[in-house]
Design a protein around this motif. Structure first.
Motif, PDB file in Angstrom:
ATOM      1  N   ASN A  66     -24.914 -16.406 -20.657  1.00 49.40           N
ATOM      2  CA  ASN A  66     -23.579 -16.621 -20.169  1.00 49.40           C
ATOM      3  C   ASN A  66     -23.010 -17.711 -21.267  1.00 49.40           C
ATOM      4  O   ASN A  66     -23.662 -18.412 -21.906  1.00 49.40           O
ATOM      5  N   GLU A  77     -25.266  -8.869 -19.148  1.00 48.16           N
ATOM      6  CA  GLU A  77     -26.522  -8.862 -18.273  1.00 48.16           C
ATOM      7  C   GLU A  77     -27.044  -7.541 -18.217  1.00 48.16           C
ATOM      8  O   GLU A  77     -26.537  -6.354 -18.307  1.00 48.16           O
ATOM      9  N   ARG A 112     -20.730  -9.633 -16.951  1.00 44.35           N
ATOM     10  CA  ARG A 112     -20.602 -10.187 -15.943  1.00 44.35           C
ATOM     11  C   ARG A 112     -19.414 -11.367 -15.897  1.00 44.35           C
ATOM     12  O   ARG A 112     -19.200 -11.971 -16.900  1.00 44.35           O
ATOM     13  N   TYR A 124     -19.018 -14.471  -8.784  1.00 43.55           N
ATOM     14  CA  TYR A 124     -19.029 -13.669  -9.817  1.00 43.55           C
ATOM     15  C   TYR A 124     -18.934 -12.020  -9.478  1.00 43.55           C
ATOM     16  O   TYR A 124     -19.072 -11.521  -8.292  1.00 43.55           O
ATOM     17  N   LYS A 126     -19.273  -8.111 -11.501  1.00 39.36           N
ATOM     18  CA  LYS A 126     -20.219  -7.453 -12.538  1.00 39.36           C
ATOM     19  C   LYS A 126     -20.127  -6.095 -12.551  1.00 39.36           C
ATOM     20  O   LYS A 126     -19.515  -5.337 -11.422  1.00 39.36           O
ATOM     21  N   GLY A 159     -20.750  -7.809  -7.083  1.00 35.94           N
ATOM     22  CA  GLY A 159     -20.205  -8.975  -7.046  1.00 35.94           C
ATOM     23  C   GLY A 159     -21.254  -9.862  -6.067  1.00 35.94           C
ATOM     24  O   GLY A 159     -22.130  -9.380  -5.441  1.00 35.94           O
ATOM     25  N   GLU A 174     -26.483 -10.755  -4.063  1.00 37.08           N
ATOM     26  CA  GLU A 174     -25.541  -9.849  -4.603  1.00 37.08           C
ATOM     27  C   GLU A 174     -25.435  -8.684  -3.769  1.00 37.08           C
ATOM     28  O   GLU A 174     -26.457  -8.014  -3.480  1.00 37.08           O
ATOM     29  N   ARG A 176     -24.146  -4.646  -4.762  1.00 41.43           N
ATOM     30  CA  ARG A 176     -23.646  -3.643  -5.934  1.00 41.43           C
ATOM     31  C   ARG A 176     -23.779  -2.102  -5.338  1.00 41.43           C
ATOM     32  O   ARG A 176     -24.613  -1.942  -4.626  1.00 41.43           O
TER      33      ARG A 176
END
Length: 207
Positions: A66, A77, A112, A124, A126, A159, A174, A176
């Motif tokens: 990051n 990532e 990300r 966040y 991604k 996210g 998270e 996804r």
């Protein structure tokens, strides 16, 4: 002379401030960790429009880097994972047949981007390239059967929220979604493709 010395000290302190802020970030730098959670795989058959789904457990390792830009955190990532999920569907091509699709090695590499809502909380998103090694077992229950594996490429978007427990360790929640390309048997399109929804919880350590 005293004035010049004071100016030099002030300039040095000002120049050091960005580096100090970077060092104190709870999200900057390289990190490594793992995740575990819920996995839901769906098999779709394009010709008939039928589909079947199955639930399981997803687990794997995470690594990334990051850059803390203040209120925004940007990074790259990668993941290597697996899942216990096996999805089966009957009457795929002919009445009474059965196809079972199971995901083995699951890979992801992507970007990300997050916004810090506090010094310890990051929201966040991604997205990037996904690849899974799947095994398809098919039996028409009339003398024809096969069991083959194929690598399916696709994409993953998602996210979540990351909370820093310390300046080195943080926890994530998270969601996804992954979409994979059509499964091919010995180079021949089968009309079968797969997608998956996952909700995972992870922990990462920054070093």
């Amino acid at each position: 002379m005293k004035t010049l010395t004071a100016l030099a000290v002030a300039a040095a302190a000002f120049a050091a401030t960005p580096a100090l802020a970077q060092d104190e970030s709870n999200f900057a730098g390289p990190y490594f960790g793992g995740y575990v959670g819920y996995d839901h795989v769906t098999i779709n058959e394009d010709t008939t429009g039928t589909s079947g789904s199955k639930d399981g457990v997803a687990f794997g390792a995470i690594a990334g880097y990051n850059i803390d830009m203040g209120n925004v955190v940007l990074g790259i990532e990668g993941e290597i994972g697996d899942a216990s999920t096996r999805a089966s569907e009957t009457d795929v091509f002919v009445l009474g047949d059965q196809a079972t699709l199971s995901a083995n090695l699951d890979l992801f590499i992507g970007a990300r981007a997050g916004v810090k809502v506090s010094d310890k909380a990051l929201v966040y998103v991604k997205g990037g390239y996904a690849n899974t090694k799947v095994n398809l077992a098919y039996d028409d229950n009339d003398g024809f059967a096969y069991d083959e594996s194929d690598d399916l490429s696709g994409f993953r978007i998602g996210g979540g929220v990351e909370i820093a427990a310390t300046d080195r360790i943080s926890f994530r929640a998270e969601y996804r979604y992954s979409q994979y390309s059509e499964y091919k048997y010995q180079g021949v399109a089968t009309g079968l493709d797969a997608n998956r929804h996952q909700v995972v919880f992870g922990a990462v350590g920054r070093f």
